[in-house]
Motif scaffolding. Structure first.
Motif, PDB file in Angstrom:
ATOM      1  N   SER A 143       0.827  -1.211   0.000  1.00 29.54           N
ATOM      2  CA  SER A 143       0.000   0.000   0.000  1.00 29.54           C
ATOM      3  C   SER A 143       0.859   1.257   0.000  1.00 29.54           C
ATOM      4  O   SER A 143       0.405   2.328  -0.363  1.00 29.54           O
ATOM      5  N   ILE A 144       2.141   1.097   0.423  1.00 26.25           N
ATOM      6  CA  ILE A 144       3.063   2.234   0.406  1.00 26.25           C
ATOM      7  C   ILE A 144       3.587   2.407  -1.011  1.00 26.25           C
ATOM      8  O   ILE A 144       3.989   1.460  -1.658  1.00 26.25           O
ATOM      9  N   THR A 145       3.567   3.657  -1.496  1.00 20.68           N
ATOM     10  CA  THR A 145       4.043   3.911  -2.846  1.00 20.68           C
ATOM     11  C   THR A 145       5.512   3.540  -2.969  1.00 20.68           C
ATOM     12  O   THR A 145       6.303   3.785  -2.081  1.00 20.68           O
ATOM     13  N   SER A 146       5.881   2.969  -4.094  1.00 22.71           N
ATOM     14  CA  SER A 146       7.255   2.541  -4.311  1.00 22.71           C
ATOM     15  C   SER A 146       7.729   2.975  -5.679  1.00 22.71           C
ATOM     16  O   SER A 146       6.941   3.128  -6.616  1.00 22.71           O
ATOM     17  N   ILE A 147       9.037   3.173  -5.801  1.00 26.39           N
ATOM     18  CA  ILE A 147       9.634   3.488  -7.094  1.00 26.39           C
ATOM     19  C   ILE A 147       9.376   2.359  -8.087  1.00 26.39           C
ATOM     20  O   ILE A 147       9.384   2.554  -9.299  1.00 26.39           O
TER      21      ILE A 147
END
Length: 280
Positions: A159-163
């Motif tokens: 759910s955490i935005t990632s590259i």
């Protein structure tokens, strides 16, 4: 002066003249001096240099020393290039400077930066189409600590935005991005705290603890930071099962030896810096 045969004030007085000089021949010896002193600039001492008549090397050094005029020039150059890449092409020797310094101070959340029209996404698409491997080095240039914190997340579906939400961003790409990022930003105390706190979550499984610690140790420039790293490494001794305890302990001992050597290097460089600026 380097060999203590000349008072350092003479050297610094000569450098004041360069602010009025436009001839590259006069500037060239100063570029060589900057290369010789480059490790010193990474310490958190306050160093003020007035660099004008920017050409290739002068631009590189001005931006490396966080000159805001230089970084703004790189941002403007990047804007022109992204607006019309075919018309405003980048010469090969200006590409890294334009991309890296142009992205350096952009203050954005990672989620916004992954929009199709964002600078980071457009740089990624442009270079990916040309099969440029250096793209991963460019993507590690933004310095905003919150951006780095969000980007260092190897789980694509988290759910955490990632590259890794960038199109075609592979596991191998993340490994290289991770190593580029910790090498470039570990000396920033805020970023180092983020890296150390989240290390076991953000470290790709294909990259060993030993390699990760080695990269971090080689790119920090204060004893205080190394003490933090030492404490974290030591904690690994108590997180392992007995059968592999000896194996892990050996690796941690190697890491602690690297830390001691790095502390010695830093103290030598700090003493050198003090001798360099002292008036005799």
């Amino acid at each position: 002066m380097i060999t203590n045969q000349l008072n350092s004030t003479v050297f610094w007085n000569i450098t004041k003249y360069l602010s009025r000089e436009t001839d590259y021949i006069a500037w060239y010896p100063m570029f060589k001096a900057l290369e010789y002193l480059s490790n010193i600039f990474l310490f958190r001492e306050q160093i003020y240099l007035n660099i004008k008549s920017l050409r290739m090397e002068a631009a590189k050094w001005a931006c490396n020393l966080d000159d805001r005029i230089c970084i703004k020039a790189a941002q403007n150059n990047l804007n022109r290039h992204l607006a019309d890449p075919e018309k405003n092409t980048l010469l090969p020797w200006w590409k890294e400077w334009t991309y890296c310094q142009g992205l350096k101070l952009l203050n954005y959340s990672l989620s916004n930066s992954l929009n199709e029209d964002s600078h980071l996404c457009r740089v990624y698409r442009l270079e990916k189409e040309k099969f440029e491997t250096k793209i991963l080095k460019y993507l590690s240039c933004p310095e905003d600590s919150q951006f780095i914190k969000a980007a260092l997340n190897p789980i694509k579906n988290d759910s955490i935005t990632s590259i890794m939400f960038l199109e075609d961003f592979s596991d191998k790409d993340y490994i290289n991005y991770f190593l580029f990022t910790i090498a470039k930003h570990a000396r920033n105390p805020v970023v180092l705290d983020i890296i150390l706190e989240k290390l076991e979550n953000i470290r790709p499984r294909q990259v060993s603890e030993h390699v990760t610690f080695t990269v971090i140790i080689n790119h920090v420039y204060s004893v205080e930071q190394l003490i933090k790293i030492s404490k974290l490494a030591e904690s690994y001794r108590h997180m392992t099962n007995l059968p592999i305890y000896i194996y892990i302990s050996q690796h941690i001992s190697n890491i602690q030896n690297k830390i001691r050597r790095r502390i010695f290097e830093i103290k030598c460089q700090q003493n050198y810096f003090q001798n360099f600026v002292e008036y005799q």
